[in-house]
Design a protein around this motif. Structure first.
Motif, mmCIF file in Angstrom:
data_model
loop_
_atom_site.group_PDB
_atom_site.id
_atom_site.type_symbol
_atom_site.label_atom_id
_atom_site.label_comp_id
_atom_site.label_asym_id
_atom_site.label_seq_id
_atom_site.Cartn_x
_atom_site.Cartn_y
_atom_site.Cartn_z
ATOM 1 N N TYR A 17 46.568 -20.898 19.187
ATOM 2 C CA TYR A 17 45.190 -21.398 19.119
ATOM 3 C C TYR A 17 44.982 -21.973 17.725
ATOM 4 O O TYR A 17 45.072 -21.264 16.723
ATOM 5 N N SER A 50 43.014 -25.324 21.908
ATOM 6 C CA SER A 50 42.967 -25.693 20.491
ATOM 7 C C SER A 50 42.171 -26.980 20.293
ATOM 8 O O SER A 50 42.106 -27.840 21.172
ATOM 9 N N PRO A 82 38.652 -20.885 24.254
ATOM 10 C CA PRO A 82 39.815 -20.003 24.104
ATOM 11 C C PRO A 82 39.580 -18.655 24.767
ATOM 12 O O PRO A 82 38.492 -18.098 24.696
#
Length: 354
Positions: A17, A50, A82
């Motif tokens: 991430y 991301s 996320p």
């Protein structure tokens, strides 16, 4: 296994991430593995929504990996939100195809011999999580933790599992047969941000009679920086999981026991125990002369009255077994010498809960 095999032998599992700044160094280290010419490797990543160009940079590595016959599998979380490290690890494992799984964090750097060494151990121990020694970068970071993790004896890897340090082999060094992952129902916890998914998986693995082993060699540069995921996990969350583990696996076998530490940490543990186990605490012990001879009187918040007082005694007069709530490596060896003087056996006469 020949390199021309169509099926990868080892899948390197990487949750990401916003890891753009770490990708090049992490992936470069993979291309430097000593087994590149003899073993079919696969890099399996999950990009967990991301926003920093991580996915685009990963794709740029596809050509280099192809040149080295390294497969690249990518799972993309396209929800825009996320979902956490546990989710990302599970998705990366799902898209992977190797018989063995090598877990790697994007901000860490595997040393060239890592896969060769861990595969050699794992192929003969297919029910084990294989960890490894590591170097912390910067080198002066978390020195006590590094000494603890790198110097545990083999038998301690499965018994010194109640400390605040977490798993006895650190997650970024885990290597195992795929069956180890499959045997843990649901894989890693997907509860999201702030969940110690590695500790929960570690405990579940032990519940499945899984083994824990560690290579003697240093296999990883383990990075310490403020943005590391570990800092998102609250110590209280880990504490509650550790207490639950203690109540599940140790305390049912102890009809009476002593808490070693009459101060803040010992009292916090007592208050956190189920009443069933609170009643089994026969004393708190310490070395502080100001505490010895006094009594600790816990308060029952539900009934709004004091509970039965618990005596505080010197450790030499205390009755084992002990739950030890004293930090290791903090007293120039004084506490460790005191413990040794009692000739006790860890996991039988005491457990460390520091």
């Amino acid at each position: 296994m020949a390199l021309n095999s169509t099926k990868p032998l080892v899948s390197i599992i990487i949750p990401i991430y916003n890891g753009k700044s770490w990708i090049d160094t992490c992936f470069e280290a993979i291309t430097m593995q000593t087994v590149i010419s003899s073993m079919h490797l696969e890099v399996a990543v999950c990009d967990d929504a991301s926003t920093d160009g991580t996915l685009e940079l990963i794709e740029k590595w596809r050509k280099k990996f192809d040149e080295l016959s390294i497969s690249l599998k990518i799972f993309k979380n396209e929800t825009g939100k996320p979902k956490g490290v546990g989710y990302a690890k599970n998705r990366a494992v799902e898209v992977s195809t190797g018989d063995y799984l090598c877990f790697q964090d994007i901000d860490d750097i595997m040393l060239p011999h890592r896969i060769e060494i861990q595969y050699r151990l794992a192929k003969d121990n297919q029910s084990a999580i294989i960890g490894g020694r590591f170097k912390r970068k910067p080198e002066n970071s978390t020195e006590r933790f590094v000494r603890w993790a790198n110097n545990l004896y083999l038998e301690q890897l499965k018994i010194q599992i109640y400390t605040s340090h977490g798993p006895t082999v650190i997650m970024p060094t885990w290597f195992c047969h795929r069956n180890v992952f499959n045997n843990v129902n649901g894989g890693f916890s997907e509860k999201g941000h702030g969940t110690p998914e590695d500790l929960l998986f570690f405990y579940s693995h032990l519940d499945n009679n899984g083994d824990i082993l560690r290579t003697d060699e240093v296999i990883l540069n383990y990075m310490y920086h403020p943005a590391a995921t570990t800092f998102s996990i609250k110590q209280q969350t880990i504490f509650e999981i550790r207490v639950a583990r203690l109540e599940k696996t140790i305390l049912p076998n102890w009809p009476a026991f002593t808490i070693w530490n009459a101060g803040k940490q010992g009292r916090q543990l007592f208050r956190s125990l189920n009443q069933r186990f609170q009643k089994r605490v026969i004393a708190l012990c310490d070395v502080d002369e100001k505490k010895i001879g006094r009594k600790y009187t816990p308060y029952d918040e539900f009934k709004r009255k004091a509970k039965d007082p618990i005596p505080i005694v010197h450790f030499t007069e205390a009755q084992p077994p002990f739950i030890i709530c004293v930090k290791l490596d903090m007293t120039n060896g004084v506490f460790e010498d005191n413990l040794k003087s009692l000739y006790l056996k860890e996991d039988v006469n005491y457990v460390l809960f520091n």
